[in-house]
Design an enzyme around this catalytic site. Structure first.
Site, PDB file in Angstrom:
ATOM      1  N   LYS A 125       4.881   0.113  -0.668  1.00 58.26           N
ATOM      2  CA  LYS A 125       3.784  -0.832  -0.897  1.00 58.26           C
ATOM      3  C   LYS A 125       2.511   0.017  -1.677  1.00 58.26           C
ATOM      4  O   LYS A 125       2.154  -0.782  -2.705  1.00 58.26           O
ATOM      5  CB  LYS A 125       3.139  -1.376   0.564  1.00 58.26           C
ATOM      6  CG  LYS A 125       4.070  -2.130   1.318  1.00 58.26           C
ATOM      7  CD  LYS A 125       3.748  -2.831   2.613  1.00 58.26           C
ATOM      8  CE  LYS A 125       3.093  -1.857   3.644  1.00 58.26           C
ATOM      9  NZ  LYS A 125       3.954  -0.917   4.103  1.00 58.26           N
ATOM     10  N   THR A 126       2.125   1.020  -1.141  1.00 61.15           N
ATOM     11  CA  THR A 126       1.054   1.476  -1.653  1.00 61.15           C
ATOM     12  C   THR A 126       1.221   2.044  -3.014  1.00 61.15           C
ATOM     13  O   THR A 126       0.555   1.810  -4.002  1.00 61.15           O
ATOM     14  CB  THR A 126       0.554   2.903  -0.853  1.00 61.15           C
ATOM     15  OG1 THR A 126       0.247   2.460   0.524  1.00 61.15           O
ATOM     16  CG2 THR A 126      -0.567   3.562  -1.279  1.00 61.15           C
ATOM     17  N   THR A 127       2.450   2.822  -3.236  1.00 58.55           N
ATOM     18  CA  THR A 127       2.789   3.309  -4.491  1.00 58.55           C
ATOM     19  C   THR A 127       3.135   1.854  -5.578  1.00 58.55           C
ATOM     20  O   THR A 127       2.505   2.009  -6.529  1.00 58.55           O
ATOM     21  CB  THR A 127       4.288   3.777  -4.469  1.00 58.55           C
ATOM     22  OG1 THR A 127       4.344   4.587  -3.306  1.00 58.55           O
ATOM     23  CG2 THR A 127       4.727   4.686  -5.643  1.00 58.55           C
TER      24      THR A 127
ATOM     25  N   LYS B 210      -7.173  -2.500   1.503  1.00 58.53           N
ATOM     26  CA  LYS B 210      -6.302  -2.354   2.657  1.00 58.53           C
ATOM     27  C   LYS B 210      -7.095  -2.624   3.805  1.00 58.53           C
ATOM     28  O   LYS B 210      -7.974  -1.724   4.477  1.00 58.53           O
ATOM     29  CB  LYS B 210      -5.747  -0.694   2.804  1.00 58.53           C
ATOM     30  CG  LYS B 210      -4.882  -0.511   3.855  1.00 58.53           C
ATOM     31  CD  LYS B 210      -3.530  -0.492   3.774  1.00 58.53           C
ATOM     32  CE  LYS B 210      -2.740  -0.092   4.947  1.00 58.53           C
ATOM     33  NZ  LYS B 210      -1.484   0.076   4.850  1.00 58.53           N
TER      34      LYS B 210
ATOM     35  N   THR C 134      -3.875   1.700   9.926  1.00 52.69           N
ATOM     36  CA  THR C 134      -3.478   2.814  11.269  1.00 52.69           C
ATOM     37  C   THR C 134      -3.062   4.038  10.847  1.00 52.69           C
ATOM     38  O   THR C 134      -2.445   4.339   9.781  1.00 52.69           O
ATOM     39  CB  THR C 134      -2.658   2.080  12.037  1.00 52.69           C
ATOM     40  OG1 THR C 134      -1.070   2.003  11.362  1.00 52.69           O
ATOM     41  CG2 THR C 134      -2.813   0.602  12.690  1.00 52.69           C
TER      42      THR C 134
ATOM     43  N   GLU D 113      -2.833  -4.771   0.506  1.00 54.77           N
ATOM     44  CA  GLU D 113      -1.812  -4.143   1.257  1.00 54.77           C
ATOM     45  C   GLU D 113      -2.021  -4.542   2.584  1.00 54.77           C
ATOM     46  O   GLU D 113      -2.941  -4.362   3.242  1.00 54.77           O
ATOM     47  CB  GLU D 113      -1.629  -2.522   0.892  1.00 54.77           C
ATOM     48  CG  GLU D 113      -0.533  -2.124   1.756  1.00 54.77           C
ATOM     49  CD  GLU D 113      -0.351  -0.485   1.479  1.00 54.77           C
ATOM     50  OE1 GLU D 113      -0.740  -0.212   0.518  1.00 54.77           O
ATOM     51  OE2 GLU D 113       0.507  -0.169   2.316  1.00 54.77           O
ATOM     52  N   GLY D 114      -0.923  -4.943   3.043  1.00 55.91           N
ATOM     53  CA  GLY D 114      -0.704  -5.217   4.569  1.00 55.91           C
ATOM     54  C   GLY D 114      -0.549  -3.984   5.337  1.00 55.91           C
ATOM     55  O   GLY D 114      -0.862  -3.029   4.854  1.00 55.91           O
TER      56      GLY D 114
HETATM   57  P1  GTP Z   1       3.128   2.583   4.929  1.00 56.14           P
HETATM   58  O1  GTP Z   1       1.952   1.970   4.098  1.00 56.14           O
HETATM   59  O2  GTP Z   1       2.930   3.603   5.561  1.00 56.14           O
HETATM   60  O3  GTP Z   1       3.953   1.506   5.529  1.00 56.14           O
HETATM   61  O4  GTP Z   1       4.080   2.807   3.556  1.00 56.14           O
HETATM   62  P2  GTP Z   1       4.264   2.156   2.147  1.00 56.14           P
HETATM   63  O5  GTP Z   1       5.174   0.941   1.969  1.00 56.14           O
HETATM   64  O6  GTP Z   1       2.519   1.969   1.549  1.00 56.14           O
HETATM   65  O7  GTP Z   1       4.916   3.095   1.253  1.00 56.14           O
HETATM   66  P3  GTP Z   1       4.255   4.430   0.062  1.00 56.14           P
HETATM   67  O8  GTP Z   1       4.004   3.932  -0.953  1.00 56.14           O
HETATM   68  O9  GTP Z   1       3.333   5.211   0.932  1.00 56.14           O
HETATM   69  O10 GTP Z   1       5.515   5.444   0.179  1.00 56.14           O
HETATM   70  C1  GTP Z   1       6.297   5.965   1.083  1.00 56.14           C
HETATM   71  C2  GTP Z   1       6.685   7.424   0.873  1.00 56.14           C
HETATM   72  O11 GTP Z   1       7.716   7.248  -0.176  1.00 56.14           O
HETATM   73  C3  GTP Z   1       5.507   8.074   0.134  1.00 56.14           C
HETATM   74  O12 GTP Z   1       5.706   9.577   0.559  1.00 56.14           O
HETATM   75  C4  GTP Z   1       5.761   8.039  -1.374  1.00 56.14           C
HETATM   76  O13 GTP Z   1       5.428   9.140  -2.081  1.00 56.14           O
HETATM   77  C5  GTP Z   1       7.185   7.834  -1.399  1.00 56.14           C
HETATM   78  N1  GTP Z   1       7.516   6.793  -2.672  1.00 56.14           N
HETATM   79  C6  GTP Z   1       7.357   5.563  -2.700  1.00 56.14           C
HETATM   80  N2  GTP Z   1       7.743   5.062  -3.860  1.00 56.14           N
HETATM   81  C7  GTP Z   1       8.156   6.227  -4.645  1.00 56.14           C
HETATM   82  C8  GTP Z   1       8.761   6.455  -5.872  1.00 56.14           C
HETATM   83  O14 GTP Z   1       8.868   5.391  -6.738  1.00 56.14           O
HETATM   84  N3  GTP Z   1       9.349   7.744  -6.261  1.00 56.14           N
HETATM   85  C9  GTP Z   1       9.177   8.808  -5.406  1.00 56.14           C
HETATM   86  N4  GTP Z   1       9.580   9.940  -5.854  1.00 56.14           N
HETATM   87  N5  GTP Z   1       8.471   8.505  -4.191  1.00 56.14           N
HETATM   88  C10 GTP Z   1       8.180   7.365  -3.811  1.00 56.14           C
HETATM   89 MG    MG Z   2       0.998   2.189   2.500  1.00 59.75          MG
END
Ligand code: GTP
Ligand code: MG
Length: 219
Positions: free
Chosen positions: A16-18, A38, A42, A117-118
């Site tokens: 999500k964050t990415t 955001k 948590t 972002e949720g």
């Molecule tokens: P929460 O907010 O904790 O629920 O996670 P999220 O859904 O926001 O996921 P996030 O974007 O933080 O990605 C989770 C992990 O996967 C992180 O360590 C990122 O660096 C990794 N990641 C996500 N997308 C990519 C990508 O496209 N490429 C790479 N190499 N890593 C990724």
């Molecule tokens: Mg996130």
């Protein structure tokens, strides 16, 4: 001003964050002034930067006066669902959708497009009554569901699709494809099959970015 985009996911940690950071960059490059928020977070005391810290850095390139409190309103130490995390910090105010809406309105006045972002996946519980999807609906935001791409993604995806269609919740779905070989081998054939019967096909973010950007602005 565009309707805000609310990013949820089929599970926690799928991107999500990415994806939010990337979408903001792409929209800003197109001249659409985009800010990231955001509202509830948590697990904020880890060594890594929190999601809101990352959002703030990106936001400050657009609006240098912003501070963390402008973009993140309920913050908890325990890395768990808000239902559980709030129990460890009972002195903090209860999560109120009305308050989040008010704070987001203020933020919306500073941009053309807000990306929210949720927390975790779609049905993460906030308290006894509400889940994160209820916040997206309350805010009348456009829902973007991020799906993972690793083995196991199909089960998560189908469960989410089932919930969304049973509750008639409109949604764009984008797969965050980390490893294209693995995705193509283990999951793509079934996603292609699903797409034959979906009005709005599931997109692969890394391959169909422009389409997703346009769909999110149109819907
Ligand atoms: P929460 O907010 O904790 O629920 O996670 P999220 O859904 O926001 O996921 P996030 O974007 O933080 O990605 C989770 C992990 O996967 C992180 O360590 C990122 O660096 C990794 N990641 C996500 N997308 C990519 C990508 O496209 N490429 C790479 N190499 N890593 C990724
Ligand atoms: Mg996130």
């Amino acid at each position: 001003m565009h309707r805000p985009i609310f990013i949820s996911a089929t599970n926690t940690d799928v991107g999500k964050t990415t994806m939010a950071l990337k979408l903001a960059q792409l929209y800003n490059d197109k001249g659409i002034k985009t800010l990231l928020t955001k509202p509830i977070e948590t697990g904020i005391n880890t060594q890594e930067k929190s999601d809101a810290d990352l959002f703030l850095e990106t936001n400050q390139q657009i609006d240098p006066d912003l501070i963390l409190d402008d973009i993140s309103f309920y913050r908890y130490v325990l890395a768990a669902s808000p239902f559980v995390a709030t129990r460890f910090e009972p002195h903090l105010p209860l999560i109120e959708f009305k308050y989040i809406e008010k704070r987001l309105k203020t933020l919306q006045e500073r941009c053309d497009l807000l990306i929210i972002e949720g927390v975790g996946g779609l049905l993460v519980p906030l308290d006894e009554k509400v889940r994160i999807v209820d916040l997206a609906l309350y805010l009348k935001a456009k829902l973007l569901l991020v799906s993972g791409s690793k083995l196991g993604m199909l089960n998560d995806l189908l469960l989410n699709l089932h919930y969304l269609s049973a509750n008639k919740i409109p949604c764009q779905i984008a797969i965050n494809m980390l490893d294209n070989r693995a995705y193509y081998q283990t999951s793509k054939p079934y996603v292609d099959y699903l797409n034959n019967n979906l009005k709005e096909p599931i997109l692969v973010f890394q391959e169909q970015q422009d389409l997703l950007l346009n769909r999110l602005l149109e819907s």
